[in-house]
Design an enzyme around this catalytic site. Structure first.
Site, PDB file in Angstrom:
ATOM      1  N   ALA A   1      -3.684   7.622   9.740  1.00 55.80           N
ATOM      2  CA  ALA A   1      -4.403   6.851   9.222  1.00 55.80           C
ATOM      3  C   ALA A   1      -4.091   5.580   9.018  1.00 55.80           C
ATOM      4  CB  ALA A   1      -5.369   7.406   8.483  1.00 55.80           C
ATOM      5  N   THR A   2      -3.700   4.616  10.265  1.00 58.02           N
ATOM      6  CA  THR A   2      -3.036   3.625   9.836  1.00 58.02           C
ATOM      7  C   THR A   2      -3.542   2.658   9.129  1.00 58.02           C
ATOM      8  OG1 THR A   2      -4.068   2.480  12.380  1.00 58.02           O
ATOM      9  CG2 THR A   2      -2.060   3.468  12.084  1.00 58.02           C
ATOM     10  N   CYS A   3      -5.074   2.738   8.842  1.00 53.10           N
ATOM     11  CA  CYS A   3      -5.210   1.370   7.539  1.00 53.10           C
ATOM     12  C   CYS A   3      -5.477   1.890   6.220  1.00 53.10           C
ATOM     13  CB  CYS A   3      -6.812   1.744   8.075  1.00 53.10           C
ATOM     14  SG  CYS A   3      -7.196   0.355   9.508  1.00 53.10           S
ATOM     15  N   PHE A   4      -5.287   2.856   6.200  1.00 58.70           N
ATOM     16  CA  PHE A   4      -4.317   3.698   4.844  1.00 58.70           C
ATOM     17  C   PHE A   4      -3.167   3.897   4.616  1.00 58.70           C
ATOM     18  CE2 PHE A   4      -9.298   4.868   5.421  1.00 58.70           C
ATOM     19  CZ  PHE A   4      -9.508   3.575   4.687  1.00 58.70           C
TER      20      PHE A   4
ATOM     21  N   GLN B   1       0.526  -1.435  -0.253  1.00 60.28           N
ATOM     22  CA  GLN B   1       0.350   0.801  -0.535  1.00 60.28           C
ATOM     23  C   GLN B   1       0.813   1.352  -0.087  1.00 60.28           C
ATOM     24  OE1 GLN B   1      -2.748  -0.376   2.883  1.00 60.28           O
ATOM     25  NE2 GLN B   1      -4.164   1.846   2.568  1.00 60.28           N
TER      26      GLN B   1
END
Length: 202
Positions: free
Chosen positions: A168-171, A147
């Site tokens: 935003a760790t998920c992104f 990512q």
């Protein structure tokens, strides 16, 4: 021999397990057999064998799990260090590597420039904390990250130098205030990575 026996008479042919489980006897009746000068070689051999094979069942389970993903024969092609990097990623990744795959979503090139400069001056431990802050993990995968790391501007009220960055760790994303100086960028970024080490708090 007598002096040896006097010092080690509290040690028996039983050992505590590494996982905190019940004490294991190195031989039948070992819990009541004391270590002495005359049986020291046997104790060393049994203790070494116990520690070396203590986790055989767990190791076998891991081996079976790995075999579900890739042929075990392929593992001989890699050293332990190479396999660790492939599975866990790079510990000592470079800022150039991160920047190569980064996506900058802001026209504010000055604050982003401060970011790259501050990252380049960090020691490895600080870069690990930074990666945890923005991605929830401390290592960089081999090659291109799955990512892209992205940076955008964080719009704030008042002086941007007084605000902390957000992640935003998920992104794999960093929301960066439009810092007016490199010193402010460094101070706020270091405060954030040192005080926000849990992914749920990033």
């Amino acid at each position: 021999p007598e002096a040896f026996d006097a010092v080690y008479d509290c040690i028996t042919f039983a050992m505590h397990r590494s996982d905190g489980g019940p004490t294991a006897e190195l031989k039948p009746g070992g819990a009541s057999l004391s270590l002495t000068y005359h049986n020291r070689s046997e104790w060393c051999s049994l203790a070494t064998a116990f520690r070396l094979h203590e986790c055989d069942a767990q190791t076998a389970a891991v081996r079976r799990g790995v075999a579900q993903i890739l042929p075990l024969e392929a593992l001989v092609l890699y050293t332990a260090d190479e396999l660790e990097r492939l599975v866990c990623g790079q510990r000592d990744w470079s800022v150039e590597h991160l920047r190569k795959y980064a996506e900058v979503r802001t026209a504010d090139s000055r604050s982003v420039g401060f970011l790259w400069e501050v990252l380049a001056e960090m020691v490895r431990e600080e870069r690990e904390l930074f990666l945890i802050f923005v991605w929830g993990r401390s290592r960089m995968p081999e090659g291109a990250p799955p990512q892209r790391f992205s940076v955008d501007s964080q719009h704030v009220q008042g002086d941007p130098d007084e605000h902390l960055p957000l992640a935003a760790t998920c992104f794999f994303q960093l929301h960066l205030p439009r810092y007016r100086s490199k010193e402010a960028c460094r101070a706020k970024l270091l405060y954030a990575i040192y005080n926000c080490k849990e992914m749920d708090l990033a």
